[in-house]
Design a protein around this motif. Structure first.
Motif, PDB file in Angstrom:
ATOM      1  N   THR A  13       6.223  64.315 -41.969  1.00  0.00           N
ATOM      2  CA  THR A  13       6.042  65.568 -41.434  1.00  0.00           C
ATOM      3  C   THR A  13       5.452  66.824 -42.673  1.00  0.00           C
ATOM      4  OG1 THR A  13       8.174  66.571 -41.996  1.00  0.00           O
ATOM      5  CG2 THR A  13       8.183  65.785 -40.070  1.00  0.00           C
ATOM      6  N   ALA A  14       5.022  67.606 -42.027  1.00  0.00           N
ATOM      7  CA  ALA A  14       4.831  68.814 -42.861  1.00  0.00           C
ATOM      8  C   ALA A  14       5.436  69.291 -44.154  1.00  0.00           C
ATOM      9  CB  ALA A  14       4.248  69.930 -42.098  1.00  0.00           C
ATOM     10  N   ASP A  15       7.238  68.518 -43.245  1.00  0.00           N
ATOM     11  CA  ASP A  15       7.822  69.979 -44.497  1.00  0.00           C
ATOM     12  C   ASP A  15       8.314  68.197 -45.501  1.00  0.00           C
ATOM     13  OD1 ASP A  15       8.460  72.154 -43.460  1.00  0.00           O
ATOM     14  OD2 ASP A  15       9.950  71.035 -41.779  1.00  0.00           O
ATOM     15  N   TYR A  16       8.284  67.266 -45.041  1.00  0.00           N
ATOM     16  CA  TYR A  16       8.190  65.716 -45.410  1.00  0.00           C
ATOM     17  C   TYR A  16       7.430  65.206 -45.823  1.00  0.00           C
ATOM     18  CZ  TYR A  16      12.779  67.470 -45.411  1.00  0.00           C
ATOM     19  OH  TYR A  16      14.240  68.818 -45.291  1.00  0.00           O
ATOM     20  N   PRO A  17       6.017  65.349 -46.257  1.00  0.00           N
ATOM     21  CA  PRO A  17       4.274  65.330 -46.135  1.00  0.00           C
ATOM     22  C   PRO A  17       4.762  63.517 -46.922  1.00  0.00           C
ATOM     23  CG  PRO A  17       4.172  66.789 -48.221  1.00  0.00           C
ATOM     24  CD  PRO A  17       5.696  66.824 -47.682  1.00  0.00           C
ATOM     25  N   PRO A  42      -0.177  51.967 -46.952  1.00  0.00           N
ATOM     26  CA  PRO A  42      -0.085  52.189 -45.724  1.00  0.00           C
ATOM     27  C   PRO A  42      -0.713  50.787 -45.098  1.00  0.00           C
ATOM     28  CG  PRO A  42      -0.760  53.848 -46.408  1.00  0.00           C
ATOM     29  CD  PRO A  42      -0.525  53.480 -47.120  1.00  0.00           C
ATOM     30  N   LEU A  43       0.052  50.126 -44.411  1.00  0.00           N
ATOM     31  CA  LEU A  43      -0.934  49.107 -44.049  1.00  0.00           C
ATOM     32  C   LEU A  43      -1.682  49.103 -42.538  1.00  0.00           C
ATOM     33  CD1 LEU A  43      -0.846  45.312 -44.136  1.00  0.00           C
ATOM     34  CD2 LEU A  43       1.269  45.557 -42.922  1.00  0.00           C
ATOM     35  N   ALA A  44      -0.627  49.816 -41.576  1.00  0.00           N
ATOM     36  CA  ALA A  44      -1.475  50.272 -40.522  1.00  0.00           C
ATOM     37  C   ALA A  44      -1.088  51.586 -40.056  1.00  0.00           C
ATOM     38  CB  ALA A  44      -0.755  49.312 -39.375  1.00  0.00           C
ATOM     39  N   THR A  45      -1.391  52.626 -39.547  1.00  0.00           N
ATOM     40  CA  THR A  45      -1.027  54.007 -39.245  1.00  0.00           C
ATOM     41  C   THR A  45      -1.027  53.091 -37.891  1.00  0.00           C
ATOM     42  OG1 THR A  45      -3.293  54.482 -40.174  1.00  0.00           O
ATOM     43  CG2 THR A  45      -2.421  56.165 -38.763  1.00  0.00           C
ATOM     44  N   ILE A  46       0.317  54.409 -37.792  1.00  0.00           N
ATOM     45  CA  ILE A  46       0.944  54.167 -36.033  1.00  0.00           C
ATOM     46  C   ILE A  46       1.385  55.926 -35.167  1.00  0.00           C
ATOM     47  CG2 ILE A  46       1.592  51.485 -35.780  1.00  0.00           C
ATOM     48  CD1 ILE A  46       4.638  52.652 -36.808  1.00  0.00           C
ATOM     49  N   ASP A  47       1.811  55.519 -34.726  1.00  0.00           N
ATOM     50  CA  ASP A  47       1.612  56.775 -33.648  1.00  0.00           C
ATOM     51  C   ASP A  47       3.290  56.517 -33.331  1.00  0.00           C
ATOM     52  OD1 ASP A  47      -0.316  57.986 -33.799  1.00  0.00           O
ATOM     53  OD2 ASP A  47      -0.762  56.810 -31.989  1.00  0.00           O
ATOM     54  N   MET A  65       1.733  61.864 -39.306  1.00  0.00           N
ATOM     55  CA  MET A  65       1.410  60.529 -39.591  1.00  0.00           C
ATOM     56  C   MET A  65       2.686  59.831 -39.399  1.00  0.00           C
ATOM     57  SD  MET A  65      -0.013  60.898 -42.799  1.00  0.00           S
ATOM     58  CE  MET A  65      -0.079  62.018 -43.555  1.00  0.00           C
ATOM     59  N   ALA A  66       2.722  58.818 -38.546  1.00  0.00           N
ATOM     60  CA  ALA A  66       3.138  57.214 -39.471  1.00  0.00           C
ATOM     61  C   ALA A  66       2.890  55.859 -39.506  1.00  0.00           C
ATOM     62  CB  ALA A  66       4.046  57.257 -38.006  1.00  0.00           C
ATOM     63  N   HIS A  67       3.291  54.838 -40.040  1.00  0.00           N
ATOM     64  CA  HIS A  67       3.011  54.013 -40.917  1.00  0.00           C
ATOM     65  C   HIS A  67       3.271  52.950 -40.882  1.00  0.00           C
ATOM     66  CE1 HIS A  67       0.770  57.436 -43.196  1.00  0.00           C
ATOM     67  NE2 HIS A  67      -0.758  56.161 -42.497  1.00  0.00           N
ATOM     68  N   VAL A  68       3.300  51.786 -41.394  1.00  0.00           N
ATOM     69  CA  VAL A  68       4.038  50.074 -41.652  1.00  0.00           C
ATOM     70  C   VAL A  68       3.216  50.485 -42.896  1.00  0.00           C
ATOM     71  CG1 VAL A  68       4.114  48.289 -41.051  1.00  0.00           C
ATOM     72  CG2 VAL A  68       4.009  49.581 -39.095  1.00  0.00           C
ATOM     73  N   HIS A  69       4.323  50.107 -43.947  1.00  0.00           N
ATOM     74  CA  HIS A  69       3.383  49.663 -45.142  1.00  0.00           C
ATOM     75  C   HIS A  69       4.456  49.000 -45.878  1.00  0.00           C
ATOM     76  CE1 HIS A  69       2.975  54.238 -46.470  1.00  0.00           C
ATOM     77  NE2 HIS A  69       3.344  54.860 -45.108  1.00  0.00           N
ATOM     78  N   THR A  70       3.733  48.252 -46.427  1.00  0.00           N
ATOM     79  CA  THR A  70       4.427  47.676 -47.419  1.00  0.00           C
ATOM     80  C   THR A  70       4.941  47.960 -48.417  1.00  0.00           C
ATOM     81  OG1 THR A  70       2.135  46.431 -47.251  1.00  0.00           O
ATOM     82  CG2 THR A  70       3.325  45.286 -48.706  1.00  0.00           C
ATOM     83  N   GLY A  71       6.513  47.254 -49.136  1.00  0.00           N
ATOM     84  CA  GLY A  71       7.347  47.489 -49.717  1.00  0.00           C
ATOM     85  C   GLY A  71       8.839  47.345 -49.831  1.00  0.00           C
ATOM     86  N   ALA A  72       9.458  46.942 -50.433  1.00  0.00           N
ATOM     87  CA  ALA A  72      11.165  46.723 -49.973  1.00  0.00           C
ATOM     88  C   ALA A  72      11.922  48.148 -50.883  1.00  0.00           C
ATOM     89  CB  ALA A  72      11.268  46.273 -51.174  1.00  0.00           C
ATOM     90  N   ALA A  73      13.171  47.858 -49.507  1.00  0.00           N
ATOM     91  CA  ALA A  73      13.606  48.700 -49.754  1.00  0.00           C
ATOM     92  C   ALA A  73      13.799  49.357 -51.354  1.00  0.00           C
ATOM     93  CB  ALA A  73      15.034  48.542 -49.433  1.00  0.00           C
TER      94      ALA A  73
END
Length: 141
Positions: free
Chosen positions: A126-130, A88-93, A74-82
């Motif tokens: 990824t599965a290795d890095y959930p 997650p704000l939006a799920t993206i591909d 999966m992939a996301h746009v998240h709210t959060g500073a460095a």
């Protein structure tokens, strides 16, 4: 004569103003690395993100790549500073370098992102890095 010209140009200006007042999409970018993940991501991985965000229409069109990582889950746009995790704000591909996708977002969310892009990040899981294999903070281009 001047009154006639003034009365003729006012309606023309009124008709033209809304079209010229529309904002152009804002380009947002990010360079994704494993080191940027707060829980530690894939040290070998790298990625790129580029979006055209339209705060008027709510269109969020993007390209997202991830290299030298396992298959993305999966992939996301998240709210959060460095250095900080956020929701997650939006799920993206993950699109790859040649394709792009668009998602609809609430215009208010896009306006918030455009006003403070460093307060948002993109990550790929990824599965290795959930918790995230790659991460990159957004920036206006």
């Amino acid at each position: 004569m001047n009154r006639l010209l003034s009365s003729m140009t006012l309606p023309l200006a009124t008709v033209l103003l809304p079209a010229s007042a529309l904002a152009a999409p804002v380009v947002l970018t990010a360079t994704l690395t494993g080191a940027a993940e707060t829980a530690g991501g894939d040290a070998d991985g790298a990625g790129t993100f580029r979006a055209e965000a339209d705060p008027d229409s709510g269109d969020f069109c993007y390209k997202l790549t991830g290299d030298k990582i396992a298959k993305p889950t999966m992939a996301h746009v998240h709210t959060g500073a460095a250095g900080a995790d956020g929701p997650p704000l939006a799920t993206i591909d993950v699109t790859g370098p040649k394709d792009d996708e668009c998602v609809a977002m609430e215009p208010a969310k896009i306006k918030d992102i455009v006003a403070n892009p460093a307060g948002y990040y993109v990550n790929i899981h990824t599965a290795d890095y959930p918790k995230g294999a790659l991460r990159g903070q957004l920036a206006k281009q």
